[in-house]
Motif scaffolding. Structure first.
Motif, PDB file in Angstrom:
ATOM      1  N   ARG A  62       0.756  -1.748   0.460  1.00 16.90           N
ATOM      2  CA  ARG A  62       0.253   0.161   0.240  1.00 16.90           C
ATOM      3  C   ARG A  62       0.585   1.036  -0.041  1.00 16.90           C
ATOM      4  O   ARG A  62       0.377   2.177  -0.206  1.00 16.90           O
ATOM      5  N   GLU A  63       2.085   1.327   0.360  1.00 20.20           N
ATOM      6  CA  GLU A  63       2.722   2.069   0.829  1.00 20.20           C
ATOM      7  C   GLU A  63       3.018   2.793  -0.483  1.00 20.20           C
ATOM      8  O   GLU A  63       3.891   3.780  -1.088  1.00 20.20           O
ATOM      9  N   GLU A  64       4.011   1.657  -1.238  1.00 15.95           N
ATOM     10  CA  GLU A  64       4.787   1.527  -2.721  1.00 15.95           C
ATOM     11  C   GLU A  64       3.725   1.898  -3.935  1.00 15.95           C
ATOM     12  O   GLU A  64       4.439   2.194  -4.444  1.00 15.95           O
ATOM     13  N   TYR A  65       3.120   1.285  -3.574  1.00 22.94           N
ATOM     14  CA  TYR A  65       1.991   1.725  -5.364  1.00 22.94           C
ATOM     15  C   TYR A  65       0.244   2.444  -4.260  1.00 22.94           C
ATOM     16  O   TYR A  65       0.008   2.007  -3.569  1.00 22.94           O
ATOM     17  N   GLU A  66      -0.342   3.164  -5.406  1.00 18.92           N
ATOM     18  CA  GLU A  66      -0.785   4.065  -4.833  1.00 18.92           C
ATOM     19  C   GLU A  66      -2.294   3.309  -5.219  1.00 18.92           C
ATOM     20  O   GLU A  66      -3.400   3.528  -5.098  1.00 18.92           O
ATOM     21  N   GLU A  67      -1.872   2.718  -6.103  1.00 17.75           N
ATOM     22  CA  GLU A  67      -2.747   1.643  -6.896  1.00 17.75           C
ATOM     23  C   GLU A  67      -3.883   0.400  -6.183  1.00 17.75           C
ATOM     24  O   GLU A  67      -4.792  -0.388  -6.591  1.00 17.75           O
ATOM     25  N   ILE A  68      -2.728   0.114  -5.207  1.00 15.41           N
ATOM     26  CA  ILE A  68      -3.377  -0.730  -3.560  1.00 15.41           C
ATOM     27  C   ILE A  68      -3.490   0.022  -2.321  1.00 15.41           C
ATOM     28  O   ILE A  68      -2.844   0.756  -1.629  1.00 15.41           O
ATOM     29  N   ASN A  69      -4.685  -0.523  -2.016  1.00 18.96           N
ATOM     30  CA  ASN A  69      -5.086  -0.376  -1.044  1.00 18.96           C
ATOM     31  C   ASN A  69      -6.040  -1.086  -0.345  1.00 18.96           C
ATOM     32  O   ASN A  69      -6.524  -2.769  -0.787  1.00 18.96           O
ATOM     33  N   PRO A  70      -6.495  -0.958   0.713  1.00 21.65           N
ATOM     34  CA  PRO A  70      -7.072  -1.489   1.753  1.00 21.65           C
ATOM     35  C   PRO A  70      -8.827  -2.528   1.282  1.00 21.65           C
ATOM     36  O   PRO A  70      -8.864  -1.421   0.309  1.00 21.65           O
ATOM     37  N   GLY A  71      -8.362  -3.761   1.628  1.00 21.31           N
ATOM     38  CA  GLY A  71      -9.676  -4.244   1.098  1.00 21.31           C
ATOM     39  C   GLY A  71     -10.933  -4.154   0.458  1.00 21.31           C
ATOM     40  O   GLY A  71     -11.384  -3.582   1.657  1.00 21.31           O
ATOM     41  N   TYR A  72     -11.650  -3.413   0.110  1.00 18.83           N
ATOM     42  CA  TYR A  72     -12.765  -2.536  -0.871  1.00 18.83           C
ATOM     43  C   TYR A  72     -13.978  -3.191  -0.119  1.00 18.83           C
ATOM     44  O   TYR A  72     -13.916  -4.727  -0.745  1.00 18.83           O
ATOM     45  N   TYR A  73     -14.742  -3.398   1.289  1.00 21.32           N
ATOM     46  CA  TYR A  73     -15.602  -4.036   1.212  1.00 21.32           C
ATOM     47  C   TYR A  73     -15.001  -5.158   2.005  1.00 21.32           C
ATOM     48  O   TYR A  73     -15.863  -6.759   2.031  1.00 21.32           O
ATOM     49  N   MET A  74     -13.863  -5.480   2.447  1.00 24.71           N
ATOM     50  CA  MET A  74     -12.768  -6.357   3.296  1.00 24.71           C
ATOM     51  C   MET A  74     -12.545  -6.461   4.386  1.00 24.71           C
ATOM     52  O   MET A  74     -12.319  -5.244   4.895  1.00 24.71           O
ATOM     53  N   ASN A  75     -12.334  -7.003   5.217  1.00 28.55           N
ATOM     54  CA  ASN A  75     -11.247  -7.028   6.400  1.00 28.55           C
ATOM     55  C   ASN A  75     -10.236  -5.945   5.967  1.00 28.55           C
ATOM     56  O   ASN A  75      -8.986  -6.720   5.198  1.00 28.55           O
ATOM     57  N   LYS A  76     -10.118  -5.051   6.605  1.00 28.44           N
ATOM     58  CA  LYS A  76      -9.042  -4.135   5.225  1.00 28.44           C
ATOM     59  C   LYS A  76      -7.353  -4.617   6.173  1.00 28.44           C
ATOM     60  O   LYS A  76      -6.345  -3.644   5.755  1.00 28.44           O
ATOM     61  N   THR A  77      -7.003  -5.150   7.230  1.00 31.71           N
ATOM     62  CA  THR A  77      -5.505  -5.860   7.690  1.00 31.71           C
ATOM     63  C   THR A  77      -5.458  -7.269   7.077  1.00 31.71           C
ATOM     64  O   THR A  77      -4.384  -6.677   6.473  1.00 31.71           O
ATOM     65  N   HIS A  78      -6.248  -7.976   5.955  1.00 29.92           N
ATOM     66  CA  HIS A  78      -5.818  -8.799   5.888  1.00 29.92           C
ATOM     67  C   HIS A  78      -6.094  -9.125   4.212  1.00 29.92           C
ATOM     68  O   HIS A  78      -5.657  -9.654   3.504  1.00 29.92           O
ATOM     69  N   TRP A  79      -7.339  -7.829   3.712  1.00 31.59           N
ATOM     70  CA  TRP A  79      -7.097  -7.630   2.494  1.00 31.59           C
ATOM     71  C   TRP A  79      -6.518  -6.355   1.746  1.00 31.59           C
ATOM     72  O   TRP A  79      -6.976  -5.786   2.403  1.00 31.59           O
ATOM     73  N   ASN A  80      -6.458  -6.415  -0.118  1.00 34.11           N
ATOM     74  CA  ASN A  80      -5.778  -5.245  -0.438  1.00 34.11           C
ATOM     75  C   ASN A  80      -6.947  -5.462  -1.414  1.00 34.11           C
ATOM     76  O   ASN A  80      -7.267  -6.814  -2.296  1.00 34.11           O
ATOM     77  N   SER A  81      -7.108  -3.921  -1.953  1.00 34.68           N
ATOM     78  CA  SER A  81      -7.730  -3.976  -3.210  1.00 34.68           C
ATOM     79  C   SER A  81      -6.738  -3.682  -4.398  1.00 34.68           C
ATOM     80  O   SER A  81      -6.540  -2.678  -3.786  1.00 34.68           O
ATOM     81  N   LEU A  82      -7.014  -4.201  -5.535  1.00 34.44           N
ATOM     82  CA  LEU A  82      -5.833  -3.311  -6.725  1.00 34.44           C
ATOM     83  C   LEU A  82      -6.071  -2.888  -7.230  1.00 34.44           C
ATOM     84  O   LEU A  82      -7.374  -3.335  -8.454  1.00 34.44           O
ATOM     85  N   ALA A  83      -6.001  -2.111  -7.813  1.00 34.50           N
ATOM     86  CA  ALA A  83      -6.835  -0.788  -9.128  1.00 34.50           C
ATOM     87  C   ALA A  83      -6.390  -1.640 -10.245  1.00 34.50           C
ATOM     88  O   ALA A  83      -5.035  -1.830 -10.536  1.00 34.50           O
ATOM     89  N   LEU A  84      -7.066  -2.026 -11.025  1.00 35.64           N
ATOM     90  CA  LEU A  84      -6.756  -2.487 -13.015  1.00 35.64           C
ATOM     91  C   LEU A  84      -6.727  -1.841 -13.805  1.00 35.64           C
ATOM     92  O   LEU A  84      -7.949  -1.447 -14.516  1.00 35.64           O
ATOM     93  N   ASN A  85      -5.803  -0.534 -13.708  1.00 39.22           N
ATOM     94  CA  ASN A  85      -6.049   0.113 -14.259  1.00 39.22           C
ATOM     95  C   ASN A  85      -4.805   0.790 -15.285  1.00 39.22           C
ATOM     96  O   ASN A  85      -4.654   1.114 -15.655  1.00 39.22           O
ATOM     97  N   GLY A  86      -4.434  -0.304 -15.426  1.00 38.13           N
ATOM     98  CA  GLY A  86      -2.824  -0.433 -15.748  1.00 38.13           C
ATOM     99  C   GLY A  86      -1.626  -0.273 -16.135  1.00 38.13           C
ATOM    100  O   GLY A  86      -0.456  -0.021 -16.416  1.00 38.13           O
ATOM    101  N   ASN A  87      -2.383   0.177 -14.461  1.00 37.49           N
ATOM    102  CA  ASN A  87      -0.322   0.933 -13.627  1.00 37.49           C
ATOM    103  C   ASN A  87       0.573  -0.308 -13.087  1.00 37.49           C
ATOM    104  O   ASN A  87       1.252   0.286 -12.462  1.00 37.49           O
TER     105      ASN A  87
END
Length: 119
Positions: A62-87
């Motif tokens: 999450r610190e390294e990539y702005e496209e990776i955030n705490p899990g969207y509608y998920m447990n924020k500790t154990h899940w990440n959501s990765l934006a699939l925007n090509g970056n």
């Protein structure tokens, strides 16, 4: 990387099963009945994939990539959501999918693990 390629990558993991969660408009991949990847959209409509992640690694990503955030509608500790925007690098997304699969697999009972391995 195309969304279809990522879904094929998910399907390539031993015992992976696909389902569609209509209420969430999300495509999910499961192992032993437990989800390891969920494809959907965030509140802005950006396509995302939510994946289980070791909490320490999750924070680093999450610190390294702005496209990776705490899990969207998920447990924020154990899940990440990765934006699939090509970056994000394709190799990183694939690595995160595989790590998610492995974490979920390790959390299954020995009996279910054996059934998955046996195929």
């Amino acid at each position: 990387m195309e969304l279809s390629e990522l879904k094929v990558w998910c399907e390539g993991h031993k015992g992976a099963q696909f389902d569609y969660q209509k209420d969430w408009d999300a495509e999910r991949y499961l192992i032993g009945g437990k989800m390891f990847a969920m494809f959907g959209h965030d509140k802005t409509g950006t396509p995302i994939v939510s994946l289980k992640c070791d909490p320490q690694r999750a924070g680093v990503l999450r610190e390294e990539y702005e496209e990776i955030n705490p899990g969207y509608y998920m447990n924020k500790t154990h899940w990440n959501s990765l934006a699939l925007n090509g970056n994000l690098p394709s190799a990183l997304i694939k690595e995160c999918i595989t790590l998610s699969y492995e974490l979920v697999f390790k959390g299954l009972t020995k009996k279910v693990q054996h059934e998955v391995v046996k195929g």
